[in-house]
Design an enzyme around this catalytic site. Structure first.
Site, PDB file in Angstrom:
ATOM      1  N   LYS A  41      35.688  36.346  31.679  1.00 39.91           N
ATOM      2  CA  LYS A  41      36.023  37.691  31.172  1.00 39.91           C
ATOM      3  C   LYS A  41      37.536  37.926  31.241  1.00 39.91           C
ATOM      4  CE  LYS A  41      35.048  39.658  35.761  1.00 39.91           C
ATOM      5  NZ  LYS A  41      34.064  40.437  36.541  1.00 39.91           N
ATOM      6  N   TYR A 255      68.026  49.912  38.752  1.00 39.08           N
ATOM      7  CA  TYR A 255      67.812  51.356  38.677  1.00 39.08           C
ATOM      8  C   TYR A 255      67.744  51.995  40.063  1.00 39.08           C
ATOM      9  CZ  TYR A 255      66.631  51.055  33.708  1.00 39.08           C
ATOM     10  OH  TYR A 255      66.671  50.852  32.368  1.00 39.08           O
TER      11      TYR A 255
HETATM   12  C1  LIG Z   1      33.616  39.508  37.557  1.00 36.48           C
HETATM   13  C2  LIG Z   1      32.228  39.211  37.924  1.00 36.48           C
HETATM   14  C3  LIG Z   1      31.909  38.015  38.607  1.00 36.48           C
HETATM   15  C4  LIG Z   1      32.959  37.069  39.139  1.00 36.48           C
HETATM   16  O1  LIG Z   1      33.565  37.616  40.274  1.00 36.48           O
HETATM   17  P1  LIG Z   1      34.650  36.821  41.128  1.00 36.48           P
HETATM   18  O2  LIG Z   1      34.864  37.659  42.324  1.00 36.48           O
HETATM   19  O3  LIG Z   1      35.862  36.735  40.276  1.00 36.48           O
HETATM   20  O4  LIG Z   1      34.089  35.487  41.417  1.00 36.48           O
HETATM   21  C5  LIG Z   1      30.563  37.729  38.803  1.00 36.48           C
HETATM   22  N1  LIG Z   1      29.603  38.578  38.388  1.00 36.48           N
HETATM   23  C6  LIG Z   1      29.876  39.750  37.758  1.00 36.48           C
HETATM   24  C7  LIG Z   1      28.769  40.640  37.334  1.00 36.48           C
HETATM   25  C8  LIG Z   1      31.194  40.101  37.514  1.00 36.48           C
HETATM   26  O5  LIG Z   1      31.478  41.261  36.895  1.00 36.48           O
END
Ligand SMILES: *Cc1c(COP(=O)(O)O)cnc(C)c1O
Length: 366
Positions: A41, A255
């Site tokens: 993702k 800044y």
């Molecule tokens: C993002 C996500 C994962 C992976 O999580 P990590 O902590 O990056 O391993 C797994 N399952 C779901 C439903 C997620 O949203």
């Protein structure tokens, strides 16, 4: 001193796909060869979804997971044929698109299961809330959701709220999930629960399949040192020294002039700022590597640049490592996360690819 001959962009990311493959193999071993769903993702946590997906599949991942239908469609357009699960809730028009792209979807509620039942070609995983209280049907709704989905149901899963730091809460979630599994017969549906922390630290939660994200990229799920878990960071963030100037005692930098030179010193301007995703909360706290040495960030990060304290040996064109290795030194995304008051996840996902060009190393497996 390492000098940058030609910069592809002001600041760039190098992604080592052999590190990704190594991490998949590590996670496969740690999960005793449960199926592995690679969570890609958010453009593979800022690493590039298409390239990373291919590398994970080559190294033995069985399926992929994304959060939006568009993320799934991008993988299909690149010719990736592996099963893809969409985690999040979808509006009705997106279900049609998911069906077109052969994406599996997640039923989070009875109404969402009913919508999915109107698209009989869609395959669905049922998400059960066991304590995170964000998405998912309640355990007592599982029977009805199963009935609504019928043959479309191909998976059942839950998600941990605190597998990185709360064993008691995680064990309660595992027990709640086990009660759901015992109360219903799910036939051939794929059972899964573990994110990276679950995969590494909760053998009882491996079920049929694990769902690591952060660990694929070689980062530690509790913002620790990756080598502790035999993980190799895949991403380096690099830039170059664009200017060097001498500061006299009392002169300020950037800044607000929040940094003041106490004595005569050299300051290097580096073209990375919060528009690249190098966060403003790093101001006055971060370090970067130049000439194999840690150099302090002076004053505020601006939108497009920041300034590091250096010595007279540093010259225009020298390589700057913001995340990664130079000589014997390494700066991890977890350290940058700590300096910024956040976690490794947010640092890598926040790199702005409109500004930061990516290049890939070890594209072909050995
Ligand atoms: C993002 C996500 C994962 C992976 O999580 P990590 O902590 O990056 O391993 C797994 N399952 C779901 C439903 C997620 O949203």
């Amino acid at each position: 001193m390492k000098s940058v001959a030609r910069t592809p962009s002001r600041t760039w990311a190098e992604i080592d796909l052999e590190a990704v493959r190594h991490n998949v193999r590590t996670l496969k071993r740690r999960s005793r060869n449960a199926n592995l769903m690679a969570v890609v993702k958010a453009d593979a946590y800022g690493h590039g979804a298409v390239e990373v997906s291919r590398a994970t599949l080559e190294a033995g991942a069985d399926s992929l997971a994304v959060v939006t239908v568009e993320e799934g469609a991008e993988l299909r357009h690149a010719g990736i044929d592996a099963p893809i699960l969409v985690f999040t809730d979808l509006l009705p028009d997106r279900l049609t698109l998911a069906e077109e792209h052969r994406l599996m979807v997640t039923a989070h509620s009875i109404p969402s299961a009913r919508l999915m039942a109107q698209h009989p070609n869609l395959q669905a995983h049922l998400k059960v809330n066991t304590g995170m209280n964000r998405w998912g049907v309640e355990p007592e709704e599982v029977g009805e959701a199963r009935k609504v989905l019928g043959e479309q149901l191909v998976g059942v899963y839950t998600h941990f709220a605190a597998a990185d730091d709360d064993p008691e809460a995680t064990q309660r979630q595992i027990s709640a999930f086990d009660r759901v599994l015992a109360a219903h017969s799910f036939g051939y549906a794929l059972v899964h629960a573990s994110n990276s922390a679950g995969t590494l630290w909760y053998p009882a939660a491996r079920y049929d399949c694990v769902r690591p994200g952060i660990a694929l990229y070689g980062l530690h799920p509790a913002n620790g040192e990756p080598a502790q878990e035999d993980l190799r960071p895949a991403l380096s963030l690099k830039s170059y020294v664009a200017a060097v100037r001498r500061l006299e005692p009392g002169e300020g930098v950037s800044y607000g002039l929040t940094y003041r030179a106490e004595e005569a010193m050299f300051a290097a301007t580096v073209p990375v700022g919060y528009a690249e995703g190098y966060r403003r909360t790093l101001s006055g706290r971060a370090e970067a590597l130049v000439g194999g040495v840690r150099r302090p960030l002076l004053g505020r990060v601006t939108m497009d640049a920041c300034v590091f304290g250096v010595d007279s040996a540093v010259a225009m064109g020298d390589e700057v490592v913001l995340i990664g290795v130079q000589g014997d030194e390494r700066i991890g995304a977890h350290e940058v996360g700590r300096w910024a008051g956040t976690i490794n996840y947010e640092i890598i996902t926040g790199i702005n690819d409109r500004r930061v060009e990516r290049s890939y190393e070890n594209v072909r497996g050995t």
